[in-house]
Every structure is written in structure tokens, then in C-alpha cells.
Design a protein around this motif. Structure first.
Motif: not given
Length: 634
Positions: A200-204, A231-234, A451-454, A458-467
Motif C-alpha cells: 500500500a505504501t508503494s501504491l501511495g 487508485i480506483a482506476a488502476v 488501504i492505500a486510499a484510506l 487519513a494523513g497522506g504519505l506520512g500516514a502510509l510511512q507510519a503504518a
């Protein structure tokens, strides 16, 4: 009614954990972002040292296993031959090193370290040299040591020990039959959890870069809602490939994508400062080697700084979270290789290509920024990392064409990562099966996009990195245990190789190389090696006063041994027909692959048959004794 082929505890357990996190992100996006950041700070402060020490240990262990006696062991029976010619195998390892990360960070990371180094003066020649050294460090042998050990564990226990191609199998030397219980389920759940957030981070990153490219080319707004639409299209394209079975088409598209990526790199090499880049590549590599040990253990303990969490610790967590995905890919293509050949090539081939890519893009970007761009590239990177590649290409001829190509490259990497990632996760959730119902792969594909979309909301790439940092933590512990189990089993195999063994006749070895085994081949192996091995064990048990029996029938041969308390131990050898193994994540499903015959062993200490095709008489005896020991102590 939907058909299923899953381990329900793993499938739904992993889904529940991921679902709970997503519910939190949906219910309170602002607060959840703060929670993610708090968790990230806690993980870094409490376990940052553990990430650094563990990754250093993984690299050291990989080198020891490669150069020591264990390096001669085969990923399969001792007489196994590789499934692919050497050059084809290298090409696939080369492909494994390519992806969204190189597209996103090829320009962005060197420029970012150039303008904001962890120490020293920015925008100097020393900062440029340091920036490339740091980039090499993050994408070098440490990352591939993580992938190599996970892939080695999967391949060793699947192809040499006949266990399912799933993470829990690597813990069998430590847990015995308990890998099939709650502990094994927990291992696979954490593997899915980490893999899902890593992908999901890579997708973000990918969708953020696609959005920036469309903004640059077409003036499309750059915001979270546009990114969710992308994200939806891909993900719709990835889901379509799952539903319609266009795996071969996607595979060909990904091969074309790799070719185009290499052509883009060669274009930059040709129109950029070519002579300087070749000199920089050599010097960058030397700088990387000379600082390797120092950087490996650097934590900035005396001078804490946020840079460590934003870069090195994030990368280590990202690679760890990705390791089941990449590990399963390289395991599937590596049957028949020696441990030494596997480790050294996995460490060096993808890293070598990555070094070339980062030098071509990174050093060219720094050179342009210090010259004709007059700081425009670094200013764009400081404002938004995702725009780095497009502002860089703007300084070269044919910017509109190369930028369009870059967007397409990221989009196809996005599709193939989602499709293959869903397959890998579903394989783990299904106990190693690779012919699962399509709805299961569709389920995981859609969940990865969700996961990537939400998390972007919720907080952009920073949230993805933290997760990702949080999700990787339990898997670090699992990786340490996998390493212990791998070392224990490899040392046992090395000790067993001291016994002189009689290999199959030359004619049989040649036939096995040139054609899949037939039923007659397996029947012959049962007669030559299997039945005599079971008779040897029976005689040994009889000498201990245990009345074991060996029985033959039309399908195979069995050993029954009374062990303790009236509990009999059963070990059976049979010929089993199966589809030829999947060789890539996008290979045809089982029902469409050619068939082959294998020698299958089943014993009471585990529910699944094991492939022991090619085992000698002594190896079968050792296998019986190993599983008899597990039956008594498990």
C-alpha cells in the motif's frame, strides 16, 4: 456459492486486523493521522536500534551462509537442477529490482540529501558525494539481504523439505508440528499485515507521482481525491487482470515496461553528462564500500534527528514489509540453485542495476541543479517529492514524451504490483496454495487499494510511512526466528552430508534434467531408494525392541511404528501427480499447467505431503528419523 481454498484463521484474522485499522482511519482521519505519527515516534524511540541491529545481522548472516559449508546446499534435492538457465534467472532477478521505488526516488532522494543532508553543508560537492553514498546505502545490499533471507527460507523448506511455500514452514525446526496451530497462523497473519501495508505504501508513492505527472502535463489538480480516483482506476485494471485471467498479457506488459524503463535510463545516460556519470558510478561505489560498516550501525544516538526516521528506519521497515512479496518471487524462480549461488546473485545483481539507475538519475539531477537548472529541481523537490522526476525531465530534450512515458511506467508497475501482491498474500492466506479461487485474489487486490486510499485520506504519505513502520515491527521478530530455524536446519543438513551417499545413475539424472519425471521414474525411485530406506528404519526399530512394519501396495510403501503409549507413527511414500510449479507471480494457474510426477512423503507430524523427489536412500532415512523425532517431541 463461492468456493474457497484458504486457511480461514489466517485469511479472516489478517482481514480483521487490517479492517480495524481502516475503521479507525475512516472514523477520525485527523485524529488517526496523529495516532499514526505517535505510533511512529514510539516505534523509532523504542525499537529504532532493533531495526538497525537486525538488518545488520541479516546482512552478516547472509554472507556467512553463502561463504560457509551451507553454501553448497541445494534449494531442492542434492541432484536437483535449476529450473531456468543462468542468464534467464539473472534477467528475472534484474527485473525484481525494478519498481515504483526507483521511479519515485531515483531523482527525489539524491536531490533531497543534497539540499538537506543529515550532517555537513548543503548544496556543496561534499553534499553531492554524501547524497549518492546515502542513496546507495538505502538501496544496496542491506535491502537485498532482507529479501534473500526470506526467499531462502521459503525456497529451502519448500523445495528441499517439501513443506508448503509459506512463511510458517521456516519455523518448523523450532516449533515442529505446532507450525500448523495458532503460532503458525500468527506468523502468516503478521506476514500478510506487513506485506499489505508495504505494498500500500508503494501504491501511495506511485499514485502521488502519477498525479504530479498529470498535473505537469495536463494541469490536473493535485490532491487526495484525484489520487483516490487514480487508485480506483488502476486497481480496476489490476482486478480485471485477475478476473479475466490475462496474466500472460500483464506479464508481457511488465516485460515491456522493464524494457522501456531501461531505455529511459539509457536516454538520460546519453543526453546527460555521460563521461561524468561513468566516473561518478565508480566513485559512488567506492564511497559506498568505504562507509558501509559505519553507516550500517549509525543511529545518531548522540545527536538525535528526525532524518533517521524519515529515511533509514523507514526504508528498513519498508524492505522488511515487502520481503514476503519479493522473497516469494525469487524463491519461485530459484529451485535447484545452491545457497551460495542464490545469496550472492540476489545480493549483487539487483543492487548493481539499482546503483547504475541511481547514478544516472541522481547524479544527472544534481549536476543539472548546480548548473543550467539553477536550483529549480531542488526547489521543486523541497516543495513536493513526487514532482522530482518531472522537473528533472523538463531539463532534458523531449520532456513531454519522457514525462508521458514515466507516467505509463509507474501505472504499469502499479498494476503488476497490485496483481502480484494480491497473489502472494492469497498464497500465504491459503497455506501455500497457488491455484485459489479468483474471488480471493480479487478480495486482496481490492483491499490493497482500499488501504492505500484510506491512509492517503487519513494523513497522506506520512500516514502510509507510519503504518509501514508499525506493521513491520512484528515481522522483524519473525524474521529473526526464521533465521534461527534456517541456520539450525542447514547445519543439520550439512552434518548429514558427511555420510557417503549413492546418487541416482547418470541416465536418470539426465532424464530428470531434460523432462519431467514420469510415474515409472517415481516407482523406480520407490523400489531403489524408498522401500530399502523404510526397511533400514524398521530394522533399527526392531533392534530397539519395537515391532515396526513395512507394507507395500500398488500406490507406494508405508512404515508403521509403535512409538509410545499406543500411538503409532506412520510414514508413507507414494507417487503423486501435480501441475508443474509456478515460476513467476503471473504464471498460469495450476489447472492450466503441464503435469509431472513427484515422490511424496506424508507422516503423522504434519497434515501436508512433502516433495522428496530425488532423495537418496540415506536422505529418506534421515527424513523418516527427523519426522519420527518431531512426532515424539511435538
Amino acid at each position: 456459492m463461492l468456493t474457497t481454498k484458504m486457511n480461514p484463521r489466517v485469511f479472516w484474522g489478517a482481514s480483521l486486523i487490517i479492517g480495524l485499522l481502516l475503521v479507525v482511519a475512516i472514523a477520525a482521519p485527523g485524529q488517526s493521522d496523529r495516532v499514526f505519527q505517535t505510533v511512529q515516534a514510539w516505534v523509532i524511540d523504542t525499537f529504532g536500534w532493533f531495526y538497525v541491529a537486525a538488518v545488520a545481522g541479516f546482512l552478516g548472516l547472509a554472507l556467512v551462509l553463502a561463504v560457509g559449508p551451507t553454501g553448497a546446499l541445494k534449494l531442492g534435492p542434492d541432484d536437483a537442477e535449476p529450473d531456468f538457465p543462468y542468464l534467464s534467472w539473472l534477467a528475472m532477478l534484474f527485473a525484481a529490482g525494478m519498481g515504483i521505488g526507483l521511479m519515485y526516488f531515483g531523482v527525489a532522494e539524491p536531490i533531497q540529501h543534497f539540499v538537506s543532508p543529515p550532517e555537513g553543508e548543503p548544496r556543496t560537492f561534499a553534499a553531492a558525494r554524501e547524497a549518492m553514498g546515502i542513496t546507495f546505502f538505502h538501496y544496496g545490499v542491506h535491502a537485498w539481504a532482507i529479501y534473500a533471507l526470506v526467499g531462502l527460507s521459503l525456497a529451502f523448506f519448500a523445495y528441499r523439505k517439501g513443506l508448503p511455500l509459506t512463511l510458517r514452514s521456516g519455523l518448523s525446526p523450532l516449533l515442529g508440528r505446532r507450525i500448523n496451530g495458532p503460532i503458525g497462523d500468527a506468523v502468516d497473519i503478521f506476514a500478510i499485515w506487513g506485506t499489505a501495508f508495504g505494498i500500500a505504501t508503494s501504491l501511495g508513492f506511485g499514485v502521488s507521482q502519477m498525479n504530479s505527472g498529470l498535473t505537469y502535463l495536463l494541469g490536473v489538480p493535485n490532491n487526495a481525491w484525484v489520487q483516490i480516483g487514480l487508485i480506483a482506476a488502476v486497481m480496476a485494471a489490476a482486478t480485471a487482470s485477475v478476473m479475466t485471467g490475462v496474466g500472460k498479457g500483464v506479464r508481457r506488459l511488465s516485460e515491456l515496461n522493464l524494457t522501456l524503463a531501461v531505455l529511459l535510463m539509457l536516454f538520460v545516460l546519453a543526453v546527460g553528462p555521460t563521461g561524468f556519470l561513468f566516473k561518478a558510478l565508480v566513485q559512488n561505489f567506492g564511497f559506498y564500500l568505504s562507509h558501509l560498516v559505519e553507516r550500517t550501525f549509525t543511529l545518531y544516538a548522540y545527536e538525535p534527528r528526525a532524518w533517521m526516521a524519515d529515511w533509514t528506519l523507514f526504508y528498513w521497515a519498508w524492505w522488511i514489509a515487502w520481503s514476503p512479496f519479493v522473497g516469494m518471487f525469487i524463491a519461485r524462480i530459484s529451485r535447484g540453485r545452491t545457497v551460495r549461488e542464490f545469496i550472492l546473485n540476489v545480493l549483487l545483481v539487483p543492487a548493481g542495476f539499482t546503483f547504475l539507475w541511481m547514478t544516472v538519475f541522481g547524479n544527472t539531477a544534481i549536476s543539472l541543479d548546480m548548473g543550467q537548472a539553477q536550483g529549480a529541481i531542488s526547489a521543486a523537490v523541497s516543495a513536493d517529492l513526487s514532482t522530482a522526476l518531472f522537473h528533472f525531465l523538463e531539463q532534458l530534450p523531449g520532456a513531454a514524451i519522457t514525462s508521458t512515458l514515466a507516467i505509463l511506467l509507474v501505472a504499469v508497475f502499479f498494476i503488476t504490483s497490485a496483481d502480484s501482491g494480491a497473489l502472494v498474500i492469497d498464497t500465504i492466506a491459503s497455506g501455500g496454495a497457488d491455484d485459489t479461487p479468483r474471488w480471493q485474489r480479487v478480495y486482496w487486490c481490492l483491499l490493497l487499494g482500499l488501504i492505500a486510499a484510506l491512509l492517503l485520506l487519513a494523513g497522506g504519505l506520512g500516514a502510509l510511512q507510519a503504518a509501514t513502520l508499525g506493521a513491520a515491527l512484528p515481522f522483524v521478530v519473525i524474521m529473526v526466528l526464521l533465521c534461527v530455524g534456517l541456520v539450525r536446519q542447514m547445519n543439520a543438513d550439512v552434518a548429514g552430508r558427511v555420510i557417503e551417499t549413492e546418487g541416482p545413475p547418470l541416465a536418470e539424472q539426465l532424464k530428470r534434467i531434460l523432462a519431467p519425471a514420469s510415474r515409472r521414474d517415481i516407482d523406480r525411485q520407490i523400489e531403489r531408494n524408498g522401500a530399502p530406506a523404510l526397511e533400514t528404519v524398521r530394522e533399527g526399530l526392531a533392534a530397539e525392541g519395537l515391532g515396526a512394519e513395512v507394507e507395500r501396495d500398488a500406490d507406494g510403501v508405508s512404515l508403521t511404528a509403535p512409538v509410545v503409549g499406543g500411538r503409532d507413527f506412520h510414514y508413507r511414500l507414494t507417487a503423486r501427480e501435480r501441475p508443474r510449479p509456478a515460476l513467476t507471480a503471473l504464471d498460469a494457474p495450476e489447472r492450466k499447467r503441464a503435469m509431472e510426477w513427484r515422490l511424496s512423503a506424508r507422516s503423522d507430524d504434519g497434515p501436508r505431503p512433502r516433495d522428496i523427489t530425488g532423495f537418496t536412500r540415506e536422505q529418506i532415512v534421515a527424513d523418516v528419523l527427523e519426522h519420527l523425532h518431531r512426532w515424539r517431541t511435538g
